[in-house]
Design an enzyme around this catalytic site. Structure first.
Site, PDB file in Angstrom:
ATOM      1  N   THR A 162      26.601  84.276  61.869  1.00  0.00           N
ATOM      2  CA  THR A 162      25.462  84.052  62.892  1.00  0.00           C
ATOM      3  C   THR A 162      24.178  84.703  63.421  1.00  0.00           C
ATOM      4  O   THR A 162      24.924  85.602  63.564  1.00  0.00           O
ATOM      5  CB  THR A 162      26.619  82.867  63.940  1.00  0.00           C
ATOM      6  OG1 THR A 162      26.829  82.160  63.893  1.00  0.00           O
ATOM      7  CG2 THR A 162      24.891  82.395  65.469  1.00  0.00           C
ATOM      8  N   ARG A 216      30.035  68.860  61.783  1.00  0.00           N
ATOM      9  CA  ARG A 216      30.764  69.612  62.046  1.00  0.00           C
ATOM     10  C   ARG A 216      29.621  70.541  62.951  1.00  0.00           C
ATOM     11  O   ARG A 216      28.317  71.004  62.709  1.00  0.00           O
ATOM     12  CB  ARG A 216      31.363  70.789  60.841  1.00  0.00           C
ATOM     13  CG  ARG A 216      32.601  71.955  61.142  1.00  0.00           C
ATOM     14  CD  ARG A 216      31.373  73.153  61.073  1.00  0.00           C
ATOM     15  NE  ARG A 216      32.716  74.281  61.590  1.00  0.00           N
ATOM     16  CZ  ARG A 216      31.464  75.456  62.392  1.00  0.00           C
ATOM     17  NH1 ARG A 216      30.289  76.128  62.114  1.00  0.00           N
ATOM     18  NH2 ARG A 216      32.123  76.617  62.547  1.00  0.00           N
ATOM     19  N   VAL A 217      30.581  70.916  64.335  1.00  0.00           N
ATOM     20  CA  VAL A 217      30.398  71.776  65.272  1.00  0.00           C
ATOM     21  C   VAL A 217      30.872  71.967  65.085  1.00  0.00           C
ATOM     22  O   VAL A 217      31.730  72.752  65.692  1.00  0.00           O
ATOM     23  CB  VAL A 217      29.856  71.028  66.660  1.00  0.00           C
ATOM     24  CG1 VAL A 217      28.572  71.741  67.893  1.00  0.00           C
ATOM     25  CG2 VAL A 217      29.412  69.573  66.513  1.00  0.00           C
ATOM     26  N   GLY A 218      30.528  73.631  65.531  1.00  0.00           N
ATOM     27  CA  GLY A 218      30.853  75.049  65.199  1.00  0.00           C
ATOM     28  C   GLY A 218      30.975  75.566  66.944  1.00  0.00           C
ATOM     29  O   GLY A 218      30.414  74.715  67.560  1.00  0.00           O
ATOM     30  N   ASP A 219      30.668  76.900  67.159  1.00  0.00           N
ATOM     31  CA  ASP A 219      30.809  77.461  68.191  1.00  0.00           C
ATOM     32  C   ASP A 219      29.029  77.797  68.275  1.00  0.00           C
ATOM     33  O   ASP A 219      29.556  77.900  69.899  1.00  0.00           O
ATOM     34  CB  ASP A 219      31.097  78.878  68.136  1.00  0.00           C
ATOM     35  CG  ASP A 219      30.697  80.224  67.651  1.00  0.00           C
ATOM     36  OD1 ASP A 219      30.528  79.713  66.453  1.00  0.00           O
ATOM     37  OD2 ASP A 219      30.597  81.134  68.029  1.00  0.00           O
ATOM     38  N   GLY A 275      31.659  84.489  63.702  1.00  0.00           N
ATOM     39  CA  GLY A 275      32.718  84.958  62.955  1.00  0.00           C
ATOM     40  C   GLY A 275      32.885  83.236  62.799  1.00  0.00           C
ATOM     41  O   GLY A 275      31.747  81.829  62.930  1.00  0.00           O
ATOM     42  N   GLY A 288      33.947  79.529  63.925  1.00  0.00           N
ATOM     43  CA  GLY A 288      33.754  78.776  65.004  1.00  0.00           C
ATOM     44  C   GLY A 288      34.744  78.875  65.704  1.00  0.00           C
ATOM     45  O   GLY A 288      34.987  78.566  67.112  1.00  0.00           O
TER      46      GLY A 288
END
Lengths: 306, 306
Positions: free
Chosen positions: A149, A177-180, A201, A203
């Site tokens: 990111t 998908r939702v990451g951090d 990194g 998530g």
């Protein structure tokens, strides 16, 4: 008044230098964050952000992004958004509202379309070729490369702090998908009275420890920026190893409200920092016994990580 | 070993009592969380969760839910999912993976369909009628009623802690809006070595302060459960008033790892608590000078808030 900017990965070098120029001129930190990140979003050579980002399991480039204003604590975020140029621009726009700041999927696309944001097919021929090749390979391969990111944290001359993040997320991620990155507290957090932090990194690991907010709580508890950042990463890393036998990659950048930086990582992680008293410098951070060794990189081209 | 369960709003009374029965029998806390929340999801009289939940701006009932395992810190979450019975069941199922734990929109629906989760049209005639009536009214009306998330935090006899949350989100929310409920650290967090917390109220405010994780950091810093919860809410509430002139409704429930509870709120907020040493009791929490006054409610039917 002083100013500072810190950003993740060598790929942010040009954007960080641009952001530093804007901050030096006295422009708002929000402008510096957006322009710095857009430089990365628009470059097809960077496979983990914006144009040329790597696709999900269905071959589509779905983008995540977020922006936070450390004065008001307002943020905007988008997840799994397809077909637009700049997640950071859409996220910034969403931060002005009191409700509906975080939009996912079709909702994010509807908002971006209705508000005139520039459309773009972010799947390049090169990214498609990497996708086709990887899909053809053995299932035993790790599909989770390129989860890098771009994150910016800034302090501007008005004393305001902002963060922004943008990513195409995990390569071959599941649909939706939702990451951090769009998740406040995990992928980013900013409070102008305290500091600003953001993470890159895997998530799913970063969210297990609410990493960005955690680091800022360390700062609030009296740690130095460097202690705050490296303690957040090393404690989460150790916790995950104890409980699950493994901790995947995670790195964190942080600024305090005077522009001093701190960095934590459990891998080899390059970042860029510039401030009133320091021109843009590329650093390499390396994990070492729960601490973080940070060294300036003299020759950018010699560094083997983007 | 001791056990305890706490849950939000009077509507969770039956589910909390059911969860307490399961915990008393020595069942896993995950089972107690899921069964307790499903009791609320399945009841069409509760307008803010599951079946009979209030729709978004397009008249569709899009549900959010999350589950967290405090032993491994694994969580699962869904946002803006339409057409399935139980967000908490889907979220629980997602918590077993190392990647792709948080799915939104079509991705969440695809996962739920592929994994055989029960389908259900959650829009009841009653909810549709409320939607049609509200849409016909003046725009100056506040559209943000009924944002009441069902949250459970439990400690089971094995010493494991879990949290779960489920909601239809803000009434008339924008398409694809993600609230705090599926966001780790804001809507929920659990760490069996420390405690478990979850939040209800206006998600956009709760995320500005990463409320659940914040309360647990207070606990870690040595505060009692009650201090930890009420300080988290009152500090965020004061910060938002200072910076933005206003703080919208938010409430937080918390258990420490010995089963003691703490609650913070800036409104009148009912909750239910049961433990080895205390049968299910409905309490009313009320904000009072930054603290929280908590009184047992003898006659449940007399309380005017669900």
């Amino acid at each position: 008044m002083t100013w500072a900017v810190i950003s993740t990965w060598k790929m942010s070098w040009k954007g960080c230098t641009l952001a530093a120029d804007l901050l030096r001129q006295g422009l708002r930190g929000s402008e510096a964050v957006i322009r710095g990140i857009q430089d990365v979003e628009d470059n097809p050579e960077f496979r983990s952000v914006g144009y040329g980002g790597l696709p999900d399991e269905e071959g589509r480039v779905l983008l995540d992004g977020a922006f936070m204003n450390g004065d008001s604590l307002h943020f905007g975020a988008v997840a799994a958004m397809e077909g637009f140029r700049s997640p950071i621009a859409v996220a910034h726009s969403l931060a002005k509202y009191d409700f509906n700041n975080f939009l996912a999927g079709k909702g994010a696309e509807k908002y971006a379309a209705e508000n005139g944001f520039e459309r773009r097919n972010n799947l390049t021929e090169e990214s498609r070729a990497i996708y086709e090749k990887k899909r053809g390979e053995s299932q035993s391969l790790s599909a989770y490369d390129g989860h890098d990111t771009v994150c910016f944290a800034v302090l501007d001359q008005m004393g305001s702090m902002y963060t922004g993040v943008s990513t195409s997320g995990l390569f071959l991620k599941k649909c939706g998908r939702v990451g951090d990155s769009p998740v406040a507290g995990s992928g980013f957090y900013a409070d102008s009275r305290l500091g600003a932090a953001c993470a890159t990194g895997v998530g799913e690991e970063i969210m297990k420890g609410v990493l960005s907010y955690n680091a800022l709580r360390n700062l609030k508890a009296g740690m130095s920026p460097q202690e705050a950042a490296e303690t957040a990463v090393s404690e989460l890393s150790e916790t995950l190893i104890q409980r699950n036998g493994k901790a995947r990659s995670m790195s964190l950048i942080l600024l305090d409200n005077r522009g001093n930086f701190g960095v934590g990582t459990n891998i080899r992680f390059p970042f860029v920092y510039a401030a009133e008293t320091s021109s843009s410098t590329l650093y390499l951070a390396e994990a070492e016994n729960g601490r973080c060794r940070i060294t300036p990189v003299e020759d950018k081209d010699s560094l083997d990580i983007d």
